[in-house]
Design an enzyme around this catalytic site. Structure first.
Site, PDB file in Angstrom:
ATOM      1  N   ARG A  62     -20.428   8.159  12.153  1.00 52.94           N
ATOM      2  CA  ARG A  62     -19.611   9.194  11.498  1.00 52.94           C
ATOM      3  C   ARG A  62     -18.333   8.646  10.856  1.00 52.94           C
ATOM      4  NH1 ARG A  62     -19.088  13.459  16.101  1.00 52.94           N
ATOM      5  NH2 ARG A  62     -20.058  11.834  17.363  1.00 52.94           N
ATOM      6  N   LYS A 118     -16.877   0.848  14.267  1.00 56.20           N
ATOM      7  CA  LYS A 118     -15.881   1.855  14.663  1.00 56.20           C
ATOM      8  C   LYS A 118     -14.768   1.272  15.532  1.00 56.20           C
ATOM      9  CE  LYS A 118     -16.754   5.172  17.802  1.00 56.20           C
ATOM     10  NZ  LYS A 118     -17.311   6.445  18.301  1.00 56.20           N
ATOM     11  N   ASN A 163      28.195 -17.264  -3.077  1.00 57.47           N
ATOM     12  CA  ASN A 163      28.030 -16.028  -3.824  1.00 57.47           C
ATOM     13  C   ASN A 163      26.981 -16.249  -4.909  1.00 57.47           C
ATOM     14  OD1 ASN A 163      28.468 -13.723  -5.549  1.00 57.47           O
ATOM     15  ND2 ASN A 163      30.277 -13.397  -4.283  1.00 57.47           N
TER      16      ASN A 163
END
Ligand code: UD1
Ligand code: CA
Length: 469
Positions: free
Chosen positions: A22, A29, A388
């Site tokens: 399913r 699964k 920076n």
């Protein structure tokens, strides 16, 4: 002095051979992921937590893939694998585990591989019910308003469980029974193997039913039924049930975290893999997703929509909204990331580092207090402290064949829109003028200008316009 004999250790069997039709999936699964782990990881882990050793996983459908995935998910666990080549029923599946349990004499717990919501305490309750009662079998039952699909528990005149009848074999009257078999058992090993040898497939499905053990135990010694919370025993059979189980697991996780001092603004909108660690006083905004081996230090704030995988954050890190960390990556104390930063594998961001919007780092080390606040790519870079990095800076780390390193010394200033063609080294304290394209090393303390010289033509606009008329 009388001595109680040492208690025989618990063994467990986890049934995971079924295909899971399913799910409508190419993946078995029990391998569908839930909270970052395969579905079968949950009952196996619960069995291990209850002290079971070994745990035998019965595999069949995609046996090799299932075994490989579960071994990888539980590398150090005492797991054994047994193959049930054809799925002829639950009793047949348990029999397939017998060779792997040779010599085991104590109790054997039997679990389904598709029940991720089972709690360790519930498994323990079934194990304890059997040992206390000294009966050959204990099994979990639950009362369902809608018992369809389950085996019904039939009791004798004295209220003792007498047998379980599967839905397809049940009479109308039996189908009205609401007490059902939850599919969780603990059996004495001696009883188990003897009884299983006598199970046949004379039933509506032509399968060997494990549930026949209840009647066999009832006839000798007795079977104990243990009532459990139906939610815990509910199996995952389709994608909807997978999602529902996932939601329950997440909600449980959120509750545990909140109890431990974590603020979760909207618990329904928080996703966290098994194994993620979160310290106290972390605040988590909605839609945060934490995956893999992520660890969040105390006092961090995780902004809305952030996705962190294999990220290790020290204390007090601020992750502003929609930041993505694809680790392994580390972030130092007090650092500020985002919004919209992308931190890729091998990033090591030091204390107080600031990485801002649309900045990507990959295999980049940034020293204490360095900043790259806007629009930059730092790849294969070693950046010192207090650097920076201006907006638009790009390390050109790839020449089409190989990756090269950029090194930037402490305190350097990289002007906006700089292109650093690696391999290259910018010395400590150096300045790179905005808009530079650099291919050569810059000495410490130097100014590097790598851009065309500006030319101004006075009055040019007026002359141009005059020509047009
Ligand atoms: C089973 C019980 C039923 C119970 C229900 C609870 C039987 C006969 N019935 O029914 O009484 O109410 O669980 O959920 O046991 N599996 C194998 N090999 C097989 C068959 C099954 O490994 O040959 C595995 C499945 O992958 C699954 C588990 O055993 O993990 C249970 O099998 P499933 O077919 O789902 O059993 P149910 O029909 O739900
Ligand atoms: Ca079935």
């Amino acid at each position: 002095m009388p001595r109680t004999p040492p208690r025989a250790p618990l063994a467990a069997i986890v049934l995971a051979a079924g295909k899971g039709t399913r799910m409508k999936s190419a993946t078995a699964k029990v391998l569908h992921p839930l909270g970052g782990k395969p579905l079968a990881w949950y009952p196996i882990t619960r069995a291990l937590e209850a002290g079971a050793s070994p745990v035998v996983v019965v595999v069949g459908h995609q046996a090799e893939a299932v075994e490989a995935a579960l071994r990888a998910a539980l590398p150090d666990a005492p797991l054994r694998f047994a193959v049930q080549a054809e799925q002829q029923g639950t009793a047949h599946a348990v029999l397939a585990a017998r060779p792997a349990l040779r010599g085991v004499r104590g109790p054997v717990a039997i679990l389904s591989g598709d029940t991720p919501l089972l709690r360790t305490g519930t498994l323990r309750a079934v194990v304890t019910a059997r040992s206390r009662s000294r009966r050959p079998l204990a099994f979990a039952t639950m009362d369902l308003a809608e018992p369809r699909g389950y085996g019904r528990v039939l009791r004798d005149g004295a209220g003792r469980p007498a047998r379980v009848v599967e839905e397809k074999d049940a009479s109308g009257e039996e189908r009205a029974v609401r007490e059902v078999n939850a599919g969780l058992y603990c059996a004495d090993a001696g009883f188990l193997w003897k009884a299983l040898a006598r199970v046949d497939a004379k039933n509506a499905q032509g399968e060997f039913y494990l549930t026949d053990l209840v009647a066999m135990a009832a006839r000798g010694g007795g079977a104990v039924a243990v009532a459990v919370d139906p939610l815990e025993a509910s199996g995952v059979n389709d994608r909807e049930e997978l999602a529902r189980a996932g939601a329950v697991l997440q909600r449980r996780r959120a509750s545990a975290l909140m109890k431990a001092g974590v603020t979760i603004e909207v618990p329904e909108r928080f996703l966290c893999d098994e194994g993620v660690e979160i310290a106290a006083d972390v605040a988590i905004e909605p839609d945060v997703r934490l995956r893999g081996a992520t660890r969040i230090g105390p006092g961090c704030r995780l902004g809305q929509g952030s996705v962190l995988a294999d990220a290790v954050l020290a204390a007090g890190v601020t992750v502003r909204p929609y930041t993505v960390i694809e680790g392994p990556a580390t972030v130092g104390q007090g650092a500020i990331l985002g919004p919209f930063s992308r931190i890729r594998p091998g990033s090591e961001l030091g204390e107080q580092v600031h990485v801002g919007n649309f900045v990507e780092t990959k295999k980049a080390r940034l020293g204490k207090g360095s900043k790259a606040n806007h629009l930059a790519y730092l790849g294969d870079a070693v950046v010192g402290a207090g650097v920076n990095v201006g907006a638009g800076t790009i390390t050109c780390n790839y020449d089409g064949e190989k990756k090269h390193e950029t090194r930037i010394g402490d305190g350097a200033f990289i002007g906006s829109d700089s292109i650093l063609v690696a391999p290259i080294e910018i010395g400590a304290g150096a300045y790179v003028a905005a808009g530079s394209t650099l291919t050569d090393a810059v000495p410490a303390g130097a100014l590097a200008l790598g851009r065309a010289k500006q030319v101004n033509k006075e009055g040019w606009v007026a002359r141009m316009k005059a020509r047009k008329v």
